[in-house]
Design a protein around this motif. Structure first.
Motif, PDB file in Angstrom:
ATOM      1  N   ASP A 107       0.826  -1.209   0.000  1.00 56.01           N
ATOM      2  CA  ASP A 107       0.000   0.000   0.000  1.00 56.01           C
ATOM      3  C   ASP A 107       0.856   1.253   0.000  1.00 56.01           C
ATOM      4  OD1 ASP A 107      -2.343  -1.439   0.009  1.00 56.01           O
ATOM      5  OD2 ASP A 107      -2.507  -1.465   2.198  1.00 56.01           O
ATOM      6  N   LYS A 108       1.980   1.191   0.720  1.00 56.38           N
ATOM      7  CA  LYS A 108       2.890   2.321   0.807  1.00 56.38           C
ATOM      8  C   LYS A 108       4.326   1.825   0.733  1.00 56.38           C
ATOM      9  CE  LYS A 108      -0.010   5.247   3.851  1.00 56.38           C
ATOM     10  NZ  LYS A 108      -0.117   6.448   3.004  1.00 56.38           N
ATOM     11  N   VAL A 109       5.214   2.738   0.428  1.00 55.00           N
ATOM     12  CA  VAL A 109       6.644   2.459   0.480  1.00 55.00           C
ATOM     13  C   VAL A 109       7.314   3.628   1.187  1.00 55.00           C
ATOM     14  CG1 VAL A 109       7.187   3.519  -1.758  1.00 55.00           C
ATOM     15  CG2 VAL A 109       8.654   1.700  -0.857  1.00 55.00           C
ATOM     16  N   ALA A 110       8.359   3.336   1.936  1.00 55.33           N
ATOM     17  CA  ALA A 110       9.113   4.382   2.624  1.00 55.33           C
ATOM     18  C   ALA A 110      10.447   4.581   1.913  1.00 55.33           C
ATOM     19  CB  ALA A 110       9.343   4.009   4.084  1.00 55.33           C
ATOM     20  N   LEU A 111      10.903   5.837   1.877  1.00 60.39           N
ATOM     21  CA  LEU A 111      12.156   6.167   1.190  1.00 60.39           C
ATOM     22  C   LEU A 111      13.083   6.960   2.094  1.00 60.39           C
ATOM     23  CD1 LEU A 111      11.054   7.479  -2.347  1.00 60.39           C
ATOM     24  CD2 LEU A 111      11.763   5.171  -1.736  1.00 60.39           C
ATOM     25  N   HIS A 112      14.376   6.678   2.006  1.00 57.47           N
ATOM     26  CA  HIS A 112      15.425   7.571   2.469  1.00 57.47           C
ATOM     27  C   HIS A 112      16.182   8.019   1.231  1.00 57.47           C
ATOM     28  CE1 HIS A 112      16.060   6.436   7.002  1.00 57.47           C
ATOM     29  NE2 HIS A 112      14.888   7.004   6.755  1.00 57.47           N
ATOM     30  N   VAL A 113      16.122   9.295   0.940  1.00 59.65           N
ATOM     31  CA  VAL A 113      16.825   9.825  -0.220  1.00 59.65           C
ATOM     32  C   VAL A 113      18.150  10.406   0.238  1.00 59.65           C
ATOM     33  CG1 VAL A 113      16.748  11.399  -2.181  1.00 59.65           C
ATOM     34  CG2 VAL A 113      14.651  10.285  -1.393  1.00 59.65           C
ATOM     35  N   THR A 114      19.211   9.976  -0.404  1.00 53.64           N
ATOM     36  CA  THR A 114      20.561  10.412  -0.077  1.00 53.64           C
ATOM     37  C   THR A 114      21.334  10.555  -1.384  1.00 53.64           C
ATOM     38  OG1 THR A 114      22.479   9.900   1.321  1.00 53.64           O
ATOM     39  CG2 THR A 114      21.427   8.046   0.221  1.00 53.64           C
ATOM     40  N   ARG A 115      22.627  10.677  -1.286  1.00 58.44           N
ATOM     41  CA  ARG A 115      23.472  10.673  -2.498  1.00 58.44           C
ATOM     42  C   ARG A 115      24.728   9.885  -2.188  1.00 58.44           C
ATOM     43  NH1 ARG A 115      27.511  14.556  -4.453  1.00 58.44           N
ATOM     44  NH2 ARG A 115      26.864  15.882  -2.717  1.00 58.44           N
ATOM     45  N   CYS A 116      24.870   8.782  -2.889  1.00 56.28           N
ATOM     46  CA  CYS A 116      26.061   7.959  -2.677  1.00 56.28           C
ATOM     47  C   CYS A 116      27.107   8.291  -3.736  1.00 56.28           C
ATOM     48  CB  CYS A 116      25.704   6.481  -2.704  1.00 56.28           C
ATOM     49  SG  CYS A 116      24.851   5.944  -4.192  1.00 56.28           S
ATOM     50  N   VAL A 117      28.336   8.335  -3.319  1.00 61.73           N
ATOM     51  CA  VAL A 117      29.456   8.521  -4.242  1.00 61.73           C
ATOM     52  C   VAL A 117      30.270   7.233  -4.199  1.00 61.73           C
ATOM     53  CG1 VAL A 117      31.499   9.884  -4.803  1.00 61.73           C
ATOM     54  CG2 VAL A 117      29.467  11.001  -3.868  1.00 61.73           C
ATOM     55  N   ARG A 118      29.988   6.360  -5.143  1.00 62.08           N
ATOM     56  CA  ARG A 118      30.605   5.039  -5.276  1.00 62.08           C
ATOM     57  C   ARG A 118      30.155   4.040  -4.217  1.00 62.08           C
ATOM     58  NH1 ARG A 118      34.767   8.484  -7.035  1.00 62.08           N
ATOM     59  NH2 ARG A 118      35.308   8.075  -9.201  1.00 62.08           N
ATOM     60  N   TRP A 119      29.669   4.504  -3.105  1.00 56.56           N
ATOM     61  CA  TRP A 119      29.150   3.622  -2.061  1.00 56.56           C
ATOM     62  C   TRP A 119      28.211   4.439  -1.194  1.00 56.56           C
ATOM     63  CZ3 TRP A 119      30.610   3.939   3.326  1.00 56.56           C
ATOM     64  CH2 TRP A 119      31.449   5.020   3.604  1.00 56.56           C
ATOM     65  N   ASP A 120      27.700   3.840  -0.129  1.00 51.40           N
ATOM     66  CA  ASP A 120      26.736   4.521   0.737  1.00 51.40           C
ATOM     67  C   ASP A 120      27.441   5.561   1.595  1.00 51.40           C
ATOM     68  OD1 ASP A 120      24.438   5.132   2.235  1.00 51.40           O
ATOM     69  OD2 ASP A 120      24.989   3.658   3.750  1.00 51.40           O
ATOM     70  N   SER A 121      27.752   6.691   0.991  1.00 47.56           N
ATOM     71  CA  SER A 121      28.546   7.718   1.674  1.00 47.56           C
ATOM     72  C   SER A 121      27.714   8.883   2.173  1.00 47.56           C
ATOM     73  CB  SER A 121      29.647   8.229   0.737  1.00 47.56           C
ATOM     74  OG  SER A 121      29.120   8.517  -0.539  1.00 47.56           O
ATOM     75  N   ASP A 122      26.406   8.837   1.950  1.00 49.47           N
ATOM     76  CA  ASP A 122      25.475   9.809   2.534  1.00 49.47           C
ATOM     77  C   ASP A 122      25.863  11.257   2.290  1.00 49.47           C
ATOM     78  OD1 ASP A 122      23.384   8.197   3.761  1.00 49.47           O
ATOM     79  OD2 ASP A 122      24.968   7.409   5.039  1.00 49.47           O
ATOM     80  N   HIS A 123      26.102  11.617   1.036  1.00 49.20           N
ATOM     81  CA  HIS A 123      26.360  12.997   0.672  1.00 49.20           C
ATOM     82  C   HIS A 123      25.042  13.773   0.571  1.00 49.20           C
ATOM     83  CE1 HIS A 123      30.273  11.382  -0.293  1.00 49.20           C
ATOM     84  NE2 HIS A 123      30.720  12.549  -0.705  1.00 49.20           N
ATOM     85  N   VAL A 124      25.153  15.090   0.606  1.00 52.07           N
ATOM     86  CA  VAL A 124      23.981  15.964   0.536  1.00 52.07           C
ATOM     87  C   VAL A 124      23.229  15.731  -0.780  1.00 52.07           C
ATOM     88  CG1 VAL A 124      23.204  18.364   0.525  1.00 52.07           C
ATOM     89  CG2 VAL A 124      25.132  17.678   1.982  1.00 52.07           C
ATOM     90  N   VAL A 125      21.910  15.660  -0.698  1.00 50.80           N
ATOM     91  CA  VAL A 125      21.077  15.431  -1.873  1.00 50.80           C
ATOM     92  C   VAL A 125      21.200  16.604  -2.847  1.00 50.80           C
ATOM     93  CG1 VAL A 125      18.679  15.217  -2.671  1.00 50.80           C
ATOM     94  CG2 VAL A 125      19.453  13.951  -0.640  1.00 50.80           C
ATOM     95  N   LEU A 126      21.428  16.291  -4.103  1.00 49.65           N
ATOM     96  CA  LEU A 126      21.517  17.297  -5.160  1.00 49.65           C
ATOM     97  C   LEU A 126      20.291  17.226  -6.072  1.00 49.65           C
ATOM     98  CD1 LEU A 126      25.269  16.999  -6.281  1.00 49.65           C
ATOM     99  CD2 LEU A 126      24.279  18.473  -4.511  1.00 49.65           C
TER     100      LEU A 126
ATOM    101  N   VAL B 153      19.426  22.635   4.144  1.00 49.83           N
ATOM    102  CA  VAL B 153      18.601  23.460   3.255  1.00 49.83           C
ATOM    103  C   VAL B 153      18.800  23.045   1.801  1.00 49.83           C
ATOM    104  CG1 VAL B 153      18.106  25.801   2.483  1.00 49.83           C
ATOM    105  CG2 VAL B 153      18.608  25.375   4.896  1.00 49.83           C
ATOM    106  N   VAL B 154      20.042  22.816   1.408  1.00 49.23           N
ATOM    107  CA  VAL B 154      20.313  22.367   0.037  1.00 49.23           C
ATOM    108  C   VAL B 154      19.581  21.059  -0.234  1.00 49.23           C
ATOM    109  CG1 VAL B 154      22.096  21.456  -1.499  1.00 49.23           C
ATOM    110  CG2 VAL B 154      22.509  23.577  -0.244  1.00 49.23           C
ATOM    111  N   GLY B 155      19.696  20.104   0.683  1.00 47.79           N
ATOM    112  CA  GLY B 155      19.059  18.814   0.459  1.00 47.79           C
ATOM    113  C   GLY B 155      17.548  18.897   0.408  1.00 47.79           C
ATOM    114  N   MET B 156      16.953  19.621   1.349  1.00 48.17           N
ATOM    115  CA  MET B 156      15.491  19.744   1.391  1.00 48.17           C
ATOM    116  C   MET B 156      14.962  20.461   0.158  1.00 48.17           C
ATOM    117  SD  MET B 156      14.096  18.351   4.170  1.00 48.17           S
ATOM    118  CE  MET B 156      12.620  19.262   4.637  1.00 48.17           C
TER     119      MET B 156
END
Length: 414
Positions: A278-297, A335-338
């Motif tokens: 019925d629903k899906v949950a998301l975590h939006v991030t930005r990986c650089v080659r791996w799960d490095s959790d950079h700011v969302v662009l 702020v950039v990510g949001m």
């Protein structure tokens, strides 16, 4: 030319391809994004020394990190004042506030989060929640999949406590709370037994979910990962494990776009999941080659994720961000990510999605490619700036002056 004039020209341009920009902005106003508190203090929390473990790392030492609840809440206020719309705050359990003495994670209660509820209630924000299965002595080897029954019981009790806290959030704020379970358990090298840890994890989750809670108020999600630091060869909570567990137990399966192989697309997974959930949950991030959790662009991956959110029903997606960067101003990172996530959603709302789908259905693929490419230069920026003006937040790069001032007057003095 004023923002309003530019918007009027953009509105006419979009109208010619069947897109109502006013309607798009009205929809965007209704889509909350859960902003993660842990960007503000590098995932340290309020328990003690703030040492990270379990594959969690932050890099950089930019001045002005929040050191206590008051500073973190002030920083969240500043960040949200620069983001249009009304959103949510995503908390980890290690952000409990201890006024009557410290308790360990298996003993956490709603009272340890009452200041967060007061903060959210005063601002009209919802709260989401995450048990914290890392950065703790009892998580040095494993948590919910531990061979040590005493350790496993400790973490099971932590999970139960978090569900009770989440129900308190939902009741107090009159808004369902997403509880997301992620653990860093696994092995650095090739395991001899892949089944046993997953059997223990399944049993632990079964015990956590056996408590009586209101499933309309508490939306439990499970989050997978391909690998992590120190568990490169085997992750207990794999995507296949959690997707099947979620399906069998009527839970949410959370997709973090940093938690898959680099060639996998979370955008492609969303419609497949929504055929069966019925629903899906998301975590939006930005990986650089791996799960490095950079700011969302405002990049192609974020745009594609946003397209699938809009095309398949945004009300069916629980949307949160997840990154932490200590090398830059932390408020700017928020702020950039949001704002970039909102820009991506607006971009998706401004596409003639029905027309594009019809071209695909009719196998008019040449025209489909042409139109998709031409739309990339349509004036989404003019609509975005007008949206910001209507929501009384700075447009374009003007918001950064507010961050500079806050850094000079507040952050630099920490």
């Amino acid at each position: 030319m004023s923002t309003v004039q530019r918007y009027e020209l953009a509105r006419e341009m979009y109208k010619k391809i069947g897109v109502d920009t006013d309607a798009a902005m009205e929809i965007l106003k209704t889509i909350p994004i859960s902003m993660h508190c842990w960007q503000g203090d590098d995932v340290a929390g309020f328990e003690g020394d703030g040492q990270l473990s379990g594959g969690i790392q932050t890099t950089g030492n930019y001045p002005g990190k929040a050191r206590n609840p008051e500073e973190l809440m002030a920083d969240i206020d500043k960040a949200l004042s620069l983001v249009p719309g009304v959103h949510r705050i995503n908390l980890h359990a290690n952000y409990a506030i201890f006024e009557d003495g410290f308790v360990d994670r298996d003993q956490l209660e709603p009272k340890h989060f009452k200041k967060w509820v007061k903060f959210a209630k005063e601002r009209g924000l919802g709260l989401d929640f995450n048990p914290t299965y890392f950065s703790h002595p009892k998580a040095s080897n494993a948590s919910l999949s531990s061979e040590d029954e005493e350790i496993r019981t400790f973490w099971i009790n932590h999970g139960k406590a978090c569900i009770r806290i989440a129900e308190y959030f939902a009741t107090e704020l009159n808004s369902p709370c997403n509880v997301n379970i992620w653990i860093p358990d696994g092995f650095k090298d090739i395991p001899a037994d892949r089944m046993a840890p997953r059997r223990r994890l399944k049993d632990s989750l079964d015990q956590i979910l056996s408590i009586d809670y209101d499933k309309k108020k508490v939306l439990v999600a499970v989050e997978s990962k391909v690998f992590g630091i120190g568990v490169e060869s085997y992750t207990v909570g794999s995507h296949e494990f959690y997707m099947n567990y979620a399906a069998k137990n009527d839970l949410l399966c959370l997709l973090d776009n940093g938690h898959y192989h680099p060639t996998e697309s979370v955008a492609d997974k969303i419609p497949s999941m929504l055929l069966f959930f019925d629903k899906v949950a998301l975590h939006v991030t930005r990986c650089v080659r791996w799960d490095s959790d950079h700011v969302v662009l405002f990049d192609d991956e974020t745009k594609e994720i946003a397209k699938e959110i809009i095309r398949n029903g945004h009300e069916r997606v629980i949307l949160a961000l997840d990154f932490f960067d200590a090398s830059i101003n932390r408020i700017s990172a928020w702020v950039v990510g949001m704002r970039n996530m909102q820009k991506a959603l607006l971009n998706a709302l401004l596409l003639p999605n029905e027309k594009l789908a019809k071209l695909q259905e009719n196998r008019e693929l040449t025209e489909l490619m042409m139109l998709q490419e031409e739309l990339k230069l349509y004036p989404v920026g003019d609509v975005w700036n007008y949206f910001c003006e209507m929501n009384e937040v700075p447009q374009k790069e003007d918001w950064f002056e507010e961050v500079r001032k806050y850094e000079s007057e507040v952050l630099s003095k920490r």
